[in-house]
Scaffold this motif. Sequence first.
Motif, PDB file in Angstrom:
ATOM      1  N   GLY A   1       0.813  -1.207   0.000  1.00 39.63           N
ATOM      2  CA  GLY A   1       0.000   0.000   0.000  1.00 39.63           C
ATOM      3  C   GLY A   1       0.846   1.255   0.000  1.00 39.63           C
ATOM      4  N   HIS A   2       0.176   2.408   0.064  1.00 38.81           N
ATOM      5  CA  HIS A   2       0.844   3.703   0.048  1.00 38.81           C
ATOM      6  C   HIS A   2       0.352   4.567   1.200  1.00 38.81           C
ATOM      7  CE1 HIS A   2       0.930   2.561  -4.356  1.00 38.81           C
ATOM      8  NE2 HIS A   2       2.204   2.679  -4.054  1.00 38.81           N
ATOM      9  N   ILE A   3       1.266   5.310   1.791  1.00 38.22           N
ATOM     10  CA  ILE A   3       0.942   6.279   2.833  1.00 38.22           C
ATOM     11  C   ILE A   3       1.311   7.653   2.295  1.00 38.22           C
ATOM     12  CG2 ILE A   3       1.243   6.930   5.245  1.00 38.22           C
ATOM     13  CD1 ILE A   3       2.471   4.084   5.651  1.00 38.22           C
ATOM     14  N   LEU A   4       0.308   8.460   1.952  1.00 39.85           N
ATOM     15  CA  LEU A   4       0.552   9.775   1.376  1.00 39.85           C
ATOM     16  C   LEU A   4       0.942  10.768   2.457  1.00 39.85           C
ATOM     17  CD1 LEU A   4      -1.124   8.299  -0.853  1.00 39.85           C
ATOM     18  CD2 LEU A   4      -1.985  10.553  -1.502  1.00 39.85           C
ATOM     19  N   LEU A   5       2.006  11.532   2.180  1.00 42.55           N
ATOM     20  CA  LEU A   5       2.458  12.579   3.084  1.00 42.55           C
ATOM     21  C   LEU A   5       2.045  13.958   2.598  1.00 42.55           C
ATOM     22  CD1 LEU A   5       6.114  11.374   3.803  1.00 42.55           C
ATOM     23  CD2 LEU A   5       3.966  10.535   4.770  1.00 42.55           C
ATOM     24  N   ASN A   6       1.916  14.117   1.314  1.00 47.02           N
ATOM     25  CA  ASN A   6       1.612  15.423   0.720  1.00 47.02           C
ATOM     26  C   ASN A   6       0.878  15.195  -0.597  1.00 47.02           C
ATOM     27  OD1 ASN A   6       3.645  17.596  -1.299  1.00 47.02           O
ATOM     28  ND2 ASN A   6       1.730  18.148  -0.328  1.00 47.02           N
ATOM     29  N   GLN A   7      -0.230  15.892  -0.797  1.00 47.26           N
ATOM     30  CA  GLN A   7      -0.947  15.781  -2.059  1.00 47.26           C
ATOM     31  C   GLN A   7      -1.615  17.110  -2.417  1.00 47.26           C
ATOM     32  OE1 GLN A   7      -4.575  13.386  -2.096  1.00 47.26           O
ATOM     33  NE2 GLN A   7      -4.573  13.264   0.130  1.00 47.26           N
ATOM     34  N   TRP A   8      -1.729  17.333  -3.711  1.00 48.55           N
ATOM     35  CA  TRP A   8      -2.546  18.424  -4.251  1.00 48.55           C
ATOM     36  C   TRP A   8      -3.818  17.768  -4.766  1.00 48.55           C
ATOM     37  CZ3 TRP A   8      -1.351  23.600  -4.002  1.00 48.55           C
ATOM     38  CH2 TRP A   8      -0.043  23.932  -3.643  1.00 48.55           C
ATOM     39  N   HIS A   9      -4.896  17.935  -4.039  1.00 49.28           N
ATOM     40  CA  HIS A   9      -6.135  17.221  -4.324  1.00 49.28           C
ATOM     41  C   HIS A   9      -7.022  18.043  -5.253  1.00 49.28           C
ATOM     42  CE1 HIS A   9      -9.756  14.872  -3.720  1.00 49.28           C
ATOM     43  NE2 HIS A   9      -9.059  13.981  -3.028  1.00 49.28           N
ATOM     44  N   ASN A  10      -7.514  17.374  -6.300  1.00 52.11           N
ATOM     45  CA  ASN A  10      -8.422  18.049  -7.228  1.00 52.11           C
ATOM     46  C   ASN A  10      -9.754  18.348  -6.546  1.00 52.11           C
ATOM     47  OD1 ASN A  10      -8.644  14.972  -7.547  1.00 52.11           O
ATOM     48  ND2 ASN A  10     -10.610  15.713  -8.307  1.00 52.11           N
ATOM     49  N   VAL A  11     -10.462  19.335  -7.079  1.00 53.27           N
ATOM     50  CA  VAL A  11     -11.825  19.634  -6.633  1.00 53.27           C
ATOM     51  C   VAL A  11     -12.755  19.388  -7.820  1.00 53.27           C
ATOM     52  CG1 VAL A  11     -11.078  21.301  -4.915  1.00 53.27           C
ATOM     53  CG2 VAL A  11     -11.595  22.076  -7.231  1.00 53.27           C
ATOM     54  N   PRO A  12     -14.051  19.163  -7.577  1.00 52.11           N
ATOM     55  CA  PRO A  12     -14.967  18.843  -8.679  1.00 52.11           C
ATOM     56  C   PRO A  12     -15.072  19.953  -9.717  1.00 52.11           C
ATOM     57  CG  PRO A  12     -15.952  18.262  -6.575  1.00 52.11           C
ATOM     58  CD  PRO A  12     -14.717  19.061  -6.264  1.00 52.11           C
ATOM     59  N   TYR A  13     -15.514  19.561 -10.896  1.00 51.82           N
ATOM     60  CA  TYR A  13     -15.734  20.487 -11.998  1.00 51.82           C
ATOM     61  C   TYR A  13     -16.721  21.576 -11.553  1.00 51.82           C
ATOM     62  CZ  TYR A  13     -15.605  21.494 -17.024  1.00 51.82           C
ATOM     63  OH  TYR A  13     -15.375  22.064 -18.235  1.00 51.82           O
ATOM     64  N   PRO A  14     -16.528  22.844 -11.987  1.00 52.89           N
ATOM     65  CA  PRO A  14     -17.442  23.916 -11.585  1.00 52.89           C
ATOM     66  C   PRO A  14     -18.909  23.544 -11.800  1.00 52.89           C
ATOM     67  CG  PRO A  14     -15.592  24.829 -12.780  1.00 52.89           C
ATOM     68  CD  PRO A  14     -15.454  23.331 -12.878  1.00 52.89           C
ATOM     69  N   GLY A  15     -19.731  23.768 -10.784  1.00 50.44           N
ATOM     70  CA  GLY A  15     -21.146  23.437 -10.861  1.00 50.44           C
ATOM     71  C   GLY A  15     -21.486  22.080 -10.307  1.00 50.44           C
ATOM     72  N   TYR A  16     -20.463  21.310  -9.881  1.00 47.91           N
ATOM     73  CA  TYR A  16     -20.683  19.967  -9.343  1.00 47.91           C
ATOM     74  C   TYR A  16     -20.064  19.863  -7.950  1.00 47.91           C
ATOM     75  CZ  TYR A  16     -22.148  18.512 -14.007  1.00 47.91           C
ATOM     76  OH  TYR A  16     -22.816  18.390 -15.191  1.00 47.91           O
ATOM     77  N   ASN A  17     -20.365  18.765  -7.267  1.00 49.98           N
ATOM     78  CA  ASN A  17     -19.744  18.482  -5.985  1.00 49.98           C
ATOM     79  C   ASN A  17     -19.193  17.064  -6.020  1.00 49.98           C
ATOM     80  OD1 ASN A  17     -21.922  16.630  -5.300  1.00 49.98           O
ATOM     81  ND2 ASN A  17     -23.176  18.434  -4.823  1.00 49.98           N
ATOM     82  N   TYR A  18     -18.628  16.618  -4.885  1.00 51.96           N
ATOM     83  CA  TYR A  18     -18.004  15.296  -4.865  1.00 51.96           C
ATOM     84  C   TYR A  18     -19.015  14.165  -5.058  1.00 51.96           C
ATOM     85  CZ  TYR A  18     -13.585  17.349  -3.397  1.00 51.96           C
ATOM     86  OH  TYR A  18     -12.418  18.071  -3.355  1.00 51.96           O
ATOM     87  N   GLY A  19     -20.291  14.435  -4.802  1.00 55.68           N
ATOM     88  CA  GLY A  19     -21.306  13.399  -4.960  1.00 55.68           C
ATOM     89  C   GLY A  19     -21.783  13.205  -6.382  1.00 55.68           C
ATOM     90  N   ASP A  20     -21.738  14.285  -7.215  1.00 56.46           N
ATOM     91  CA  ASP A  20     -22.265  14.162  -8.578  1.00 56.46           C
ATOM     92  C   ASP A  20     -21.263  14.582  -9.650  1.00 56.46           C
ATOM     93  OD1 ASP A  20     -22.140  16.894  -8.357  1.00 56.46           O
ATOM     94  OD2 ASP A  20     -24.262  17.269  -8.708  1.00 56.46           O
TER      95      ASP A  20
END
Length: 283
Positions: free
Chosen positions: A119-138
């Motif tokens: 497995g992997h243990i992340l120490l640092n990440q640049w996390h994407n955000v959803p496309y404008p007009g959407y959220n993580y659920g859709d």
Amino acid sequence: MKFSQAFALLIFSINISCDTNVASKEQVVKNFDDNIEDSLNSFWYTHQVAHPDRLQIVKDPDNSENDLLKVSLEPEDKVAKGNRSEIVFKPKDSFGYRNRYSFKFKFPKSFFKKQTTQGHILLNQWHNVPYPGYNYGDQIVKVRVPFALMVEHQPDGTFKMILHYGLRVNTLNDMVWAVWPGELGPDVWYTFENEIFWSLYNDGYTKPKLNDICFEVKGEQRCNFEGANMYHILPHDYKMGLYWNGKQENNIHIFYDDFKMTAERIGYFPPITKKDSIVNKKK
């Protein structure tokens, strides 16, 4: 795309365009430092932990005059459907910005306890955000984070530092994986430094180093990784701490110190003539 979502994207794009045209009259340089003294700086979000005690300011075991951030993660810790204890940077950089940041970290001996799975243990990440007009659920597309620094663990008890960079969106896969050629061990300070230019196009890049040593791709040194690192105009979230990608069996913790970040707009704007420096200090 739904009409309301498409309309929201159009309005957002117009606002971004108007804002950047006005702001482009001045160069913007933003400096952020956190030496981890007494408490975390106010530019961090600290809500992505299962319990408040997963983030602690402690004395350096090797130097009683120095404070450190101790980040802990236990197998049952779940936040946003993942095993994570992370702090999130509040300020955001979008396309055309060059971001330079660094931090120190060290592992206790217990970090290297054997796992029965890979497995992997992340120490640092640049996390994407959803496309404008959407959220993580859709959200309409599934996107891999464009940059992540992590420790890979194997069932034989070996640990190594790796990273990945680039876009991986649906069927598009321009992601590159790299390995740090050095050795990892307990009670040793490591200094990670990185420079990223945020872009929707192929002029994007990252220049990561660990203890001033570049990473390697297929055995060859690679100090510069090129290619797009954004798939829309909303900026990514910077996260630092512990995120376990895979089955977690052990309690772990890590120490962080001396975080520094500088962000500067350098691309996609008219000529810049004036520098405006913003320095953030502890409250």
